[in-house]
Design an enzyme around this catalytic site. Structure first.
Site, PDB file in Angstrom:
ATOM      1  N   GLY A 239      -5.518   0.969   9.088  1.00 13.59           N
ATOM      2  CA  GLY A 239      -6.951   0.142   8.384  1.00 13.59           C
ATOM      3  C   GLY A 239      -7.760   0.980   8.542  1.00 13.59           C
ATOM      4  O   GLY A 239      -9.066   0.487   7.689  1.00 13.59           O
ATOM      5  N   CYS A 342      -9.015  18.571 -18.263  1.00 11.28           N
ATOM      6  CA  CYS A 342      -9.910  18.584 -19.088  1.00 11.28           C
ATOM      7  C   CYS A 342      -9.724  16.736 -19.315  1.00 11.28           C
ATOM      8  O   CYS A 342      -8.766  16.231 -19.960  1.00 11.28           O
ATOM      9  CB  CYS A 342      -8.944  18.330 -20.745  1.00 11.28           C
ATOM     10  SG  CYS A 342      -9.840  20.286 -20.548  1.00 11.28           S
ATOM     11  N   TYR A 370      -5.099  11.405   2.009  1.00 11.99           N
ATOM     12  CA  TYR A 370      -5.095  11.297   0.343  1.00 11.99           C
ATOM     13  C   TYR A 370      -5.456  11.842  -0.452  1.00 11.99           C
ATOM     14  O   TYR A 370      -5.871  11.708  -1.724  1.00 11.99           O
ATOM     15  CB  TYR A 370      -5.733   9.215   0.217  1.00 11.99           C
ATOM     16  CG  TYR A 370      -5.194   8.065   1.259  1.00 11.99           C
ATOM     17  CD1 TYR A 370      -3.895   8.024   1.013  1.00 11.99           C
ATOM     18  CD2 TYR A 370      -6.066   8.314   2.233  1.00 11.99           C
ATOM     19  CE1 TYR A 370      -2.871   7.185   1.874  1.00 11.99           C
ATOM     20  CE2 TYR A 370      -5.058   7.066   3.268  1.00 11.99           C
ATOM     21  CZ  TYR A 370      -4.108   6.209   3.212  1.00 11.99           C
ATOM     22  OH  TYR A 370      -3.233   5.978   3.373  1.00 11.99           O
TER      23      TYR A 370
HETATM   24  N1  LLP Z   1       0.355   1.214   6.854  1.00  9.10           N
HETATM   25  C1  LLP Z   1       0.680   0.170   5.431  1.00  9.10           C
HETATM   26  C2  LLP Z   1       1.873  -0.645   4.737  1.00  9.10           C
HETATM   27  C3  LLP Z   1       0.387   1.156   4.065  1.00  9.10           C
HETATM   28  O1  LLP Z   1       0.197   0.521   2.721  1.00  9.10           O
HETATM   29  C4  LLP Z   1      -1.062   2.006   4.370  1.00  9.10           C
HETATM   30  C5  LLP Z   1      -1.289   1.920   3.228  1.00  9.10           C
HETATM   31  C6  LLP Z   1      -0.892   2.305   5.350  1.00  9.10           C
HETATM   32  C7  LLP Z   1      -0.470   2.325   7.089  1.00  9.10           C
HETATM   33  C8  LLP Z   1      -2.291   3.040   6.237  1.00  9.10           C
HETATM   34  O2  LLP Z   1      -3.430   2.554   5.861  1.00  9.10           O
HETATM   35  P1  LLP Z   1      -4.613   4.048   6.760  1.00  9.10           P
HETATM   36  O3  LLP Z   1      -4.628   3.842   7.779  1.00  9.10           O
HETATM   37  O4  LLP Z   1      -4.481   5.189   5.805  1.00  9.10           O
HETATM   38  O5  LLP Z   1      -5.819   2.817   5.752  1.00  9.10           O
HETATM   39  N2  LLP Z   1      -4.719   6.286  -1.800  1.00  9.10           N
HETATM   40  C9  LLP Z   1      -5.877   5.036  -0.718  1.00  9.10           C
HETATM   41  C10 LLP Z   1      -5.412   4.829   0.108  1.00  9.10           C
HETATM   42  C11 LLP Z   1      -4.170   3.796   0.278  1.00  9.10           C
HETATM   43  C12 LLP Z   1      -3.672   3.028   1.162  1.00  9.10           C
HETATM   44  C13 LLP Z   1      -2.436   2.581   1.037  1.00  9.10           C
HETATM   45  N3  LLP Z   1      -1.523   2.178   2.230  1.00  9.10           N
HETATM   46  C14 LLP Z   1      -7.466   5.646  -1.522  1.00  9.10           C
HETATM   47  O6  LLP Z   1      -7.727   6.995  -0.722  1.00  9.10           O
HETATM   48  O7  LLP Z   1      -8.423   5.430  -0.326  1.00  9.10           O
END
Ligand code: LLP
Length: 415
Positions: A239, A342, A370
């Site tokens: 996060g 499109c 992502y």
């Molecule tokens: N752990 C779990 C259980 C998760 O669901 C996620 C991300 C992470 C760790 C990693 O989180 P990060 O450090 O990357 O914030 N597609 C979206 C982001 C979706 C995140 C989903 N879960 C975007 O492009 O912003």
């Protein structure tokens, strides 16, 4: 900090001219910097060094085998959310014993595979899932190591679409139900409780929500301790946000210092699951300007990259920085940078002040997370090529897809 910098008017990826990469490999093209990835891993390790810890890189952020392999070689574990991700980790040389498995909908087959390869911990997201894990473990005659993914009802103060720790989100088990479920699981001979887990959201640019979540998890830790249930690790998920524009996220050091202060001297390992902070700024997307036109009062630069290559702007309205691979002198104009797909929402950026000519290579920064992992074949477009730069060398880490591969699993009905 990353290793995509201008020297004069030219953008470099480490020691290679970005426009040369576009020429050599074609566009759209993802380019990653190995030095940036290594730097990010070290920053996390350094920030956590005062505690026993495990960094479980969130595979979903970028699941390319070369990236997973690099992380594995640096000793990282992985946060996975599907059998496919687990198989990728193994294919990349990662250690399944260092994997934590999250996700609200694990199927019995996925759970079976995870137990067979010996994942470190299954992060349980519903009471119903705990019954299925117990049953599968019994069939396999193993004891499943588990944590509850608790939903602490903490506002991550991020986009609603990437907020996961509020009570209306589908993720995790309500904070109030955790102790009851832990007590029951403690009596289950097929389960071994080892952790408490949460993941409250993504792209967090303040350190406050994670401290709030830590406090909620600590309450559970203490209650379990009183019941004689020993916890080996606390997993705070991923996060931590990155800079796309003018955000000011804490450094990993500041972020975890505040968490560590709350944890005090309790004897647990700290697990974290960073995705974005590891890879976002270690990757860029190169795309070439095909045409320009003006409709009404909007200027469009039509590029060869599209929402199927990078869906974040279209899906979440995410703002991603777009710059020229080679800076041009002269007057700037406002452009919408759009792709050939499109859909009216097929854009990479809107209202961008740029000086553009046909054939220019544009660069979307912060595209390492992502980006390619969310790419699709929409409009029967091929998945983009991916290249890793290491100093003055570049390596193809995913070849541009062949057209035939797009439909290779499809069949025409017999006559
Ligand atoms: N752990 C779990 C259980 C998760 O669901 C996620 C991300 C992470 C760790 C990693 O989180 P990060 O450090 O990357 O914030 N597609 C979206 C982001 C979706 C995140 C989903 N879960 C975007 O492009 O912003």
């Amino acid at each position: 900090m990353d290793y995509f910098n201008y020297r004069g008017n030219d953008l470099y990826a480490e020691d290679i001219l970005v426009k040369d990469l576009a020429l050599k490999y074609g566009t759209p093209l993802y380019v990653y910097s190995k030095a940036t990835l290594v730097r990010h891993v070290k920053a996390f390790d350094e920030a956590l060094k005062s505690r026993r810890h495990r960094i479980c890189y969130a595979v979903k952020a970028n699941s390319n085998l070369a990236i997973l392999n690099l992380m594995a070689k640096m000793g990282l574990g992985f946060d996975i959310v599907s059998e496919g991700e687990l198989r990728r980790v193994i294919a990349a040389g990662g250690d399944p014993h260092k994997c934590v498995y999250s996700g609200v909908g694990k199927t019995p087959d996925e759970i079976r595979f995870a137990l067979q390869v010996g994942v470190d911990c299954l992060n349980i997201e519903s009471e119903a899932e705990s019954f299925v894990i117990s049953k599968v473990a019994k069939e396999l005659d193993v004891v499943a190591k588990v944590a509850l993914r608790v939903n602490p009802n903490v506002d991550a103060k991020t986009l609603p679409a990437i907020s996961t720790g509020l009570k209306n989100n589908k993720f995790g088990i309500a904070h109030e139900d955790a102790i009851r479920i832990y007590k029951r699981m403690a009596l289950d001979p097929n389960l071994k409780i080892i952790g408490i887990d949460c993941h409250i959201g993504s792209q967090m640019t303040s350190g406050t929500p994670i401290v709030e979540a830590t406090l909620k998890l600590l309450e559970i830790y203490n209650a379990l301790k009183d019941l004689g249930i020993e916890i080996e690790h606390i997993d705070l998920g991923g996060g931590l946000g990155v800079i796309y524009d003018d955000e000011t996220p804490p450094t990993p050091e500041a972020y975890f210092a505040a968490v560590s202060e709350q944890l005090g001297d309790i004897d647990v390992a700290l697990y974290v699951e960073p995705g974005r902070a590891m890879v976002a700024n270690a990757g860029i997307l190169l795309t070439k300007v095909q045409y320009q036109k003006t409709n009404g009062n909007r200027n469009f630069a039509i590029v060869d990259g599209a929402m199927n290559d990078l869906i974040r702007p279209a899906l979440y309205g995410s703002w991603m920085n777009i710059i020229n691979a080679q800076k041009r002198e002269g007057v700037l104009s406002k452009f919408d940078i759009v792709g050939p797909v499109c859909e009216s929402d097929d854009f990479l950026g809107k209202d961008r002040s740029l000086n553009i000519e046909d054939g220019d290579v544009l660069v979307v920064r912060g595209a390492g997370a992502y980006g390619s992992s969310m790419a699709s074949n929409y409009n029967s477009r091929r998945l983009p090529c991916e290249v890793m730069v290491d100093g003055d060398k570049s390596y193809v880490i995913r070849a541009r897809q062949n057209y035939n591969d797009i439909w290779k699993d499809e069949n025409i009905l017999p006559n």
